[in-house]
Design a protein around this motif. Structure first.
Motif, PDB file in Angstrom:
ATOM      1  N   SER A  59       9.825  28.145  22.781  1.00  0.00           N
ATOM      2  CA  SER A  59       8.811  28.573  21.815  1.00  0.00           C
ATOM      3  C   SER A  59       9.412  29.020  20.486  1.00  0.00           C
ATOM      4  O   SER A  59       8.687  29.152  19.505  1.00  0.00           O
ATOM      5  CB  SER A  59       7.968  29.705  22.398  1.00  0.00           C
ATOM      6  OG  SER A  59       8.758  30.854  22.611  1.00  0.00           O
ATOM      7  N   LYS A  62       8.728  26.538  17.686  1.00  0.00           N
ATOM      8  CA  LYS A  62       7.304  26.588  17.317  1.00  0.00           C
ATOM      9  C   LYS A  62       7.032  27.800  16.435  1.00  0.00           C
ATOM     10  O   LYS A  62       6.288  27.709  15.447  1.00  0.00           O
ATOM     11  CB  LYS A  62       6.433  26.647  18.567  1.00  0.00           C
ATOM     12  CG  LYS A  62       6.483  25.402  19.408  1.00  0.00           C
ATOM     13  CD  LYS A  62       5.682  25.566  20.687  1.00  0.00           C
ATOM     14  CE  LYS A  62       5.850  24.390  21.613  1.00  0.00           C
ATOM     15  NZ  LYS A  62       5.173  24.606  22.897  1.00  0.00           N
ATOM     16  N   LEU A  63       7.628  28.927  16.780  1.00  0.00           N
ATOM     17  CA  LEU A  63       7.444  30.127  15.970  1.00  0.00           C
ATOM     18  C   LEU A  63       8.052  29.948  14.579  1.00  0.00           C
ATOM     19  O   LEU A  63       7.468  30.386  13.580  1.00  0.00           O
ATOM     20  CB  LEU A  63       8.074  31.340  16.665  1.00  0.00           C
ATOM     21  CG  LEU A  63       7.338  31.884  17.884  1.00  0.00           C
ATOM     22  CD1 LEU A  63       8.167  32.972  18.551  1.00  0.00           C
ATOM     23  CD2 LEU A  63       5.987  32.430  17.484  1.00  0.00           C
ATOM     24  N   LYS A  65       8.409  27.132  12.966  1.00  0.00           N
ATOM     25  CA  LYS A  65       7.549  26.216  12.227  1.00  0.00           C
ATOM     26  C   LYS A  65       6.295  26.941  11.731  1.00  0.00           C
ATOM     27  O   LYS A  65       5.892  26.774  10.579  1.00  0.00           O
ATOM     28  CB  LYS A  65       7.162  25.027  13.119  1.00  0.00           C
ATOM     29  CG  LYS A  65       6.330  23.993  12.412  1.00  0.00           C
ATOM     30  CD  LYS A  65       5.976  22.839  13.316  1.00  0.00           C
ATOM     31  CE  LYS A  65       5.105  21.837  12.594  1.00  0.00           C
ATOM     32  NZ  LYS A  65       4.667  20.760  13.482  1.00  0.00           N
ATOM     33  N   ALA A  66       5.692  27.736  12.602  1.00  0.00           N
ATOM     34  CA  ALA A  66       4.507  28.496  12.195  1.00  0.00           C
ATOM     35  C   ALA A  66       4.835  29.488  11.082  1.00  0.00           C
ATOM     36  O   ALA A  66       4.062  29.654  10.142  1.00  0.00           O
ATOM     37  CB  ALA A  66       3.925  29.227  13.398  1.00  0.00           C
ATOM     38  N   GLU A  69       5.198  27.509   7.829  1.00  0.00           N
ATOM     39  CA  GLU A  69       3.898  27.076   7.327  1.00  0.00           C
ATOM     40  C   GLU A  69       3.132  28.242   6.715  1.00  0.00           C
ATOM     41  O   GLU A  69       2.544  28.119   5.637  1.00  0.00           O
ATOM     42  CB  GLU A  69       3.080  26.433   8.446  1.00  0.00           C
ATOM     43  CG  GLU A  69       3.592  25.083   8.878  1.00  0.00           C
ATOM     44  CD  GLU A  69       2.846  24.527  10.079  1.00  0.00           C
ATOM     45  OE1 GLU A  69       1.970  25.228  10.620  1.00  0.00           O
ATOM     46  OE2 GLU A  69       3.140  23.382  10.469  1.00  0.00           O
ATOM     47  N   SER A  70       3.141  29.371   7.400  1.00  0.00           N
ATOM     48  CA  SER A  70       2.421  30.522   6.848  1.00  0.00           C
ATOM     49  C   SER A  70       3.118  31.030   5.593  1.00  0.00           C
ATOM     50  O   SER A  70       2.462  31.481   4.658  1.00  0.00           O
ATOM     51  CB  SER A  70       2.301  31.632   7.885  1.00  0.00           C
ATOM     52  OG  SER A  70       3.570  32.120   8.256  1.00  0.00           O
TER      53      SER A  70
END
Length: 181
Positions: A59, A62-63, A65-66, A69-70
């Motif tokens: 994960s 994924k974190l 990438k998030a 993006e934010s």
């Protein structure tokens, strides 16, 4: 005397030692079984910990990438807000300039001519001020002195001559200022 049979005595000693050995072996067996049981629980705990570690490791991308993006979204919003802030600062500066011009035109008209009588404030004028609309038309009413009406008309004409390079918001602001007079 009693004849001691050494064989019987040795057999009794060996049997007592064997009973003690059996008791000790039984106690050792109990401890070993509890150790095996704890070892199985420990193995289950380690397996669960390994699973949790693998899930956490999977994960992390994924974190990241998030978060990226934010971060990009936040940066875009900050840039947009800064642009809007700059636009608003420009509009406020222009509005101040125009308000100062209008005020100077009115002052010069007041000093040039006689002072007009103060306008009566009736319930209609108070109501329109509460609503936010002016009850007077954009053209000065006939009861105004000629010099004051001429000054306002001159300021409006000056404002209209510069309206080519103004935004719609500035024009609306000027119209609102003119309607308040």
């Amino acid at each position: 005397m009693i004849a001691v049979d050494w064989k019987v005595v040795l057999d009794l000693i060996v049997s007592v030692l064997l009973i003690a050995t059996i008791g000790y072996a039984w106690m050792l067996n109990q401890r070993l079984s509890s150790l095996r049981k704890n070892r199985d629980d420990l193995a289950k705990t380690i397996a669960a910990f390994n699973e949790a570690t693998l899930r956490a490791e999977s994960s992390i991308p994924k974190l990241r990438k998030a978060a990226e993006e934010s971060g990009q979204t936040l940066q875009e919003r900050v840039e947009k807000a800064q642009s809007l802030r700059d636009d608003l600062a420009f509009m406020i500066e222009r509005a101040d300039t125009m308000a100062n011009r209008l005020e100077n035109a009115v002052r010069s008209a007041r000093t040039d001519g006689p002072k007009p009588a103060p306008e009566p404030r009736g319930p209609t004028a108070e109501r329109s001020a509460q609503i936010g609309t002016a009850s007077t038309p954009t053209m000065p009413p006939p009861r105004m002195a000629g010099n004051r009406a001429a000054a306002i008309a001159a300021a409006a004409a000056a404002a209209e001559s510069e309206s080519d390079d103004r935004s719609e918001a500035e024009r609306e602001l000027l119209r609102a200022l003119q309607s308040m007079r």
